[in-house]
Scaffold this motif. Sequence first.
Motif, PDB file in Angstrom:
ATOM      1  N   GLU A  18     -11.869  28.687  68.858  1.00 38.46           N
ATOM      2  CA  GLU A  18     -13.126  27.949  68.931  1.00 38.46           C
ATOM      3  C   GLU A  18     -13.791  27.856  67.564  1.00 38.46           C
ATOM      4  O   GLU A  18     -14.411  26.843  67.234  1.00 38.46           O
ATOM      5  N   LEU A  19     -13.666  28.909  66.751  1.00 35.16           N
ATOM      6  CA  LEU A  19     -14.212  28.872  65.390  1.00 35.16           C
ATOM      7  C   LEU A  19     -13.521  27.796  64.557  1.00 35.16           C
ATOM      8  O   LEU A  19     -14.174  27.061  63.812  1.00 35.16           O
ATOM      9  N   THR A  20     -12.208  27.694  64.703  1.00 41.78           N
ATOM     10  CA  THR A  20     -11.467  26.659  63.981  1.00 41.78           C
ATOM     11  C   THR A  20     -11.940  25.276  64.427  1.00 41.78           C
ATOM     12  O   THR A  20     -12.141  24.386  63.603  1.00 41.78           O
ATOM     13  N   LEU A  21     -12.155  25.114  65.729  1.00 42.02           N
ATOM     14  CA  LEU A  21     -12.665  23.847  66.247  1.00 42.02           C
ATOM     15  C   LEU A  21     -14.041  23.536  65.645  1.00 42.02           C
ATOM     16  O   LEU A  21     -14.313  22.397  65.253  1.00 42.02           O
ATOM     17  N   MET A  22     -14.892  24.550  65.527  1.00 39.52           N
ATOM     18  CA  MET A  22     -16.211  24.367  64.911  1.00 39.52           C
ATOM     19  C   MET A  22     -16.070  23.919  63.450  1.00 39.52           C
ATOM     20  O   MET A  22     -16.836  23.075  62.972  1.00 39.52           O
ATOM     21  N   LEU A  23     -15.092  24.483  62.742  1.00 36.94           N
ATOM     22  CA  LEU A  23     -14.870  24.098  61.349  1.00 36.94           C
ATOM     23  C   LEU A  23     -14.438  22.640  61.257  1.00 36.94           C
ATOM     24  O   LEU A  23     -14.935  21.896  60.400  1.00 36.94           O
ATOM     25  N   GLU A  73       3.402  23.442  56.845  1.00 38.43           N
ATOM     26  CA  GLU A  73       3.228  22.011  57.054  1.00 38.43           C
ATOM     27  C   GLU A  73       1.771  21.583  56.884  1.00 38.43           C
ATOM     28  O   GLU A  73       1.497  20.497  56.371  1.00 38.43           O
ATOM     29  N   ILE A  74       0.851  22.421  57.295  1.00 35.35           N
ATOM     30  CA  ILE A  74      -0.566  22.067  57.259  1.00 35.35           C
ATOM     31  C   ILE A  74      -1.183  22.287  55.881  1.00 35.35           C
ATOM     32  O   ILE A  74      -2.019  21.491  55.437  1.00 35.35           O
ATOM     33  N   MET A  75      -0.767  23.325  55.197  1.00 35.52           N
ATOM     34  CA  MET A  75      -1.369  23.659  53.900  1.00 35.52           C
ATOM     35  C   MET A  75      -1.353  22.481  52.914  1.00 35.52           C
ATOM     36  O   MET A  75      -2.391  22.184  52.306  1.00 35.52           O
ATOM     37  N   THR A 105     -10.405  14.128  62.165  1.00 34.61           N
ATOM     38  CA  THR A 105     -10.563  13.833  63.593  1.00 34.61           C
ATOM     39  C   THR A 105      -9.255  14.114  64.332  1.00 34.61           C
ATOM     40  O   THR A 105      -9.256  14.685  65.429  1.00 34.61           O
ATOM     41  N   GLU A 106      -8.143  13.750  63.707  1.00 35.80           N
ATOM     42  CA  GLU A 106      -6.839  14.015  64.316  1.00 35.80           C
ATOM     43  C   GLU A 106      -6.581  15.523  64.435  1.00 35.80           C
ATOM     44  O   GLU A 106      -6.116  16.005  65.474  1.00 35.80           O
ATOM     45  N   PHE A 107      -6.892  16.266  63.366  1.00 32.84           N
ATOM     46  CA  PHE A 107      -6.761  17.735  63.422  1.00 32.84           C
ATOM     47  C   PHE A 107      -7.625  18.304  64.548  1.00 32.84           C
ATOM     48  O   PHE A 107      -7.176  19.138  65.322  1.00 32.84           O
TER      49      PHE A 107
END
Length: 129
Positions: A18-23, A73-75, A105-107
């Motif tokens: 959820e914290l990642t989603l907030m970021l 892949e993400i970095m 938005t995609e992330f």
Amino acid sequence: MGIEVYQNNSVHTASPGELTLMLYNGIIKFIKMAKKGLDDNNFEQKNINIQKTQNIITELMVTMDKNYKITEEIMPLYDYMNRRLMEANLKNDSAILDEILGMATEFRDTWKEVIRVNREQNYGNSKNV
């Protein structure tokens, strides 16, 4: 004052997912604010909000678990976003902000789905995120 207490409690009680989603939501919010600053010729607002966006992306990069293959892949994508934001800031380029907004938005949408599927698997709960 009540909203600050609520926001503070939300952060302190949120799961890592959820914290990642907030970021991700923060990235989207600050890019939109930077775009508004650019549209209004308020270059200070644009600059401040691009820097806030870059700080969030840097936080995501620093906190990524290097033990997962997906990190490799993400970095580079986070690095690309940061470099493009620098370019957008220097050139006052709204199109670059749109590009990064689309990526963020995609992330965010993908991450939201990951949380939903994880909850469903762990708790048999399909509650919306």
